[in-house]
Design an enzyme around this catalytic site. Sequence first.
Site, mmCIF file in Angstrom:
data_model
loop_
_atom_site.group_PDB
_atom_site.id
_atom_site.type_symbol
_atom_site.label_atom_id
_atom_site.label_comp_id
_atom_site.label_asym_id
_atom_site.label_seq_id
_atom_site.Cartn_x
_atom_site.Cartn_y
_atom_site.Cartn_z
ATOM 1 N N ARG A 1 10.437 -13.365 5.365
ATOM 2 C CA ARG A 1 9.344 -12.372 5.335
ATOM 3 C C ARG A 1 8.517 -12.560 6.596
ATOM 4 O O ARG A 1 8.090 -13.682 6.899
ATOM 5 C CB ARG A 1 8.450 -12.572 4.111
ATOM 6 C CG ARG A 1 7.127 -11.809 4.240
ATOM 7 C CD ARG A 1 6.269 -11.825 2.998
ATOM 8 N NE ARG A 1 6.821 -10.966 1.973
ATOM 9 C CZ ARG A 1 6.133 -10.528 0.916
ATOM 10 N NH1 ARG A 1 4.869 -10.868 0.758
ATOM 11 N NH2 ARG A 1 6.704 -9.751 0.024
ATOM 12 N N HIS B 1 10.934 -2.988 3.177
ATOM 13 C CA HIS B 1 10.801 -3.949 2.067
ATOM 14 C C HIS B 1 11.908 -3.646 1.050
ATOM 15 O O HIS B 1 11.654 -3.189 -0.063
ATOM 16 C CB HIS B 1 9.413 -3.811 1.441
ATOM 17 C CG HIS B 1 9.020 -4.939 0.537
ATOM 18 N ND1 HIS B 1 9.768 -6.094 0.401
ATOM 19 C CD2 HIS B 1 7.946 -5.093 -0.289
ATOM 20 C CE1 HIS B 1 9.158 -6.899 -0.455
ATOM 21 N NE2 HIS B 1 8.063 -6.322 -0.896
ATOM 22 N N GLN C 1 12.111 -4.769 -2.765
ATOM 23 C CA GLN C 1 11.152 -4.085 -3.644
ATOM 24 C C GLN C 1 11.745 -2.799 -4.218
ATOM 25 O O GLN C 1 11.527 -2.455 -5.383
ATOM 26 C CB GLN C 1 9.874 -3.773 -2.839
ATOM 27 C CG GLN C 1 8.821 -3.009 -3.616
ATOM 28 C CD GLN C 1 8.107 -3.850 -4.673
ATOM 29 O OE1 GLN C 1 7.668 -4.952 -4.383
ATOM 30 N NE2 GLN C 1 7.992 -3.340 -5.879
ATOM 31 N N ASP D 1 0.600 2.280 -2.435
ATOM 32 C CA ASP D 1 0.590 0.920 -1.869
ATOM 33 C C ASP D 1 -0.780 0.737 -1.220
ATOM 34 O O ASP D 1 -1.531 1.712 -1.048
ATOM 35 C CB ASP D 1 1.729 0.813 -0.820
ATOM 36 C CG ASP D 1 1.814 -0.566 -0.158
ATOM 37 O OD1 ASP D 1 1.283 -1.542 -0.726
ATOM 38 O OD2 ASP D 1 2.419 -0.649 0.945
ATOM 39 N N CYS E 1 3.815 -1.450 -5.707
ATOM 40 C CA CYS E 1 4.546 -2.689 -5.429
ATOM 41 C C CYS E 1 3.696 -3.924 -5.727
ATOM 42 O O CYS E 1 4.228 -5.001 -5.969
ATOM 43 C CB CYS E 1 5.028 -2.701 -3.988
ATOM 44 S SG CYS E 1 3.724 -2.343 -2.789
ATOM 45 N N ARG F 1 11.306 -7.488 -9.986
ATOM 46 C CA ARG F 1 11.522 -8.122 -8.673
ATOM 47 C C ARG F 1 12.462 -9.313 -8.835
ATOM 48 O O ARG F 1 13.359 -9.529 -8.034
ATOM 49 C CB ARG F 1 10.187 -8.612 -8.058
ATOM 50 C CG ARG F 1 9.193 -7.536 -7.684
ATOM 51 C CD ARG F 1 9.695 -6.576 -6.632
ATOM 52 N NE ARG F 1 10.264 -7.222 -5.469
ATOM 53 C CZ ARG F 1 9.567 -7.866 -4.517
ATOM 54 N NH1 ARG F 1 8.257 -7.917 -4.556
ATOM 55 N NH2 ARG F 1 10.164 -8.409 -3.483
HETATM 56 N N1 NVA Z 1 2.568 -2.578 2.646
HETATM 57 C C1 NVA Z 1 2.274 -3.838 1.995
HETATM 58 C C2 NVA Z 1 3.322 -4.174 0.998
HETATM 59 C C3 NVA Z 1 3.054 -5.423 0.199
HETATM 60 C C4 NVA Z 1 4.121 -5.749 -0.796
HETATM 61 C C5 NVA Z 1 2.163 -4.915 3.052
HETATM 62 O O1 NVA Z 1 3.003 -4.944 3.961
HETATM 63 O O2 NVA Z 1 1.213 -5.708 2.993
HETATM 64 N N1 CP Z 2 5.316 -6.660 -3.896
HETATM 65 C C1 CP Z 2 5.369 -7.790 -3.197
HETATM 66 O O1 CP Z 2 6.168 -7.950 -2.274
HETATM 67 O O2 CP Z 2 4.487 -8.730 -3.597
HETATM 68 P P1 CP Z 2 4.187 -10.113 -2.860
HETATM 69 O O3 CP Z 2 3.498 -9.787 -1.562
HETATM 70 O O4 CP Z 2 3.293 -10.857 -3.813
HETATM 71 O O5 CP Z 2 5.482 -10.821 -2.620
#
Ligand code: NVA
Ligand code: CP
Length: 330
Positions: A109, A136, A139, A232, A273, A318
């Site tokens: 990540r 992502h 997800q 989101d 998400c 998830r």
């Molecule tokens: N768009 C958000 C998704 C989190 C799961 C981020 O990148 O922070």
């Molecule tokens: N939805 C998601 O990716 O959550 P986290 O940031 O907690 O992993």
Amino acid sequence: METVNFKGRDFLTLLDYTPEEIQALLDIAAELKDKKKKGIVHDVHRGKNIVLIFEKTSTRTRCSFEVAAHDLGIGTTYLDPSGSQIGKKESIADTARVLGRMYDGIEYRGYEQKKVETLAHFAEVPVWNGLTNEYHPTQILADFLTIREHFGRLKGINFVYMGDARYNMGNSLMIGCAKMGLNFTACAPKEYFPDAELISRCQTFAAQSGSQLRFIEDPMEATRGADVIYTDVWVSMGEPVEVWEERINALSPYQVNSALMDNAGENAVFMHCLPAYHDRMTAVGKEIGERFGRDAMEVTDEVFESPRSIVFDEAENRMHTIKAIIYATL
Ligand code: NVA
Ligand code: CP
């Protein structure tokens, strides 16, 4: 359990997967979920090890990888955003070649998609994208398993994404919907629509699956007849705190509230998400809420807590879907 051979494959973006393969991963996830619920042990990858690299923080993705790996009999190493040499003293290419010698799979990540691609290029083991700025993909599998469980199908579902549609979630949901035959609507000011080139690629998938893609600025028009309303956060991880003001100004009309849910129809569900700013019960929610005089951001607490909200089923999935990816690719 498997009809398609995924062994050794990376999972970097849904662009790399056919509708049949996505369907197969969802089927594997459903079977593994069933096994878990029935208490049937499925530690088929006993003795293997995977490493989880997180350059951004996480609750769901990290815990899903750890629990899924444990259930499959796999050992895990977690590298937190500050706890390794990555990027500071060691390049992604070198890291990939080191970790590829020790582990059977690598989760990453971080920021640019390019990085996870480099990691995958240099590591001789499967690499899984746990979120980048652009995509992502894990997800989306969870989201689609949840929709399939709730509605009994994916094809023909009217899926509406509200808010910043040009980032990881908007992009990945559009790709997934276009491939799997859900009708996808991005609802936002036009500056927040996905990138034109990605839209054009998705139009090709949509032509094959029967999906319709729409890009609409008016929330009432966009949500009429929706089965799923999804949103989101307005400011994603890694973005500067200064952008809150511009996002609140631009995206406030796109907040998911009861009027929008009612406009969609009584069978519509709410998805997110997570994490979500639906109240002031977090440090950021409190600070930004007080600064801008708001109780919630992208979704009201009323919708978030309503029976139409299936966000915790989605969060649980998830784990089952990430397990399916690990299960199938190792
Ligand atoms: N768009 C958000 C998704 C989190 C799961 C981020 O990148 O922070
Ligand atoms: N939805 C998601 O990716 O959550 P986290 O940031 O907690 O992993």
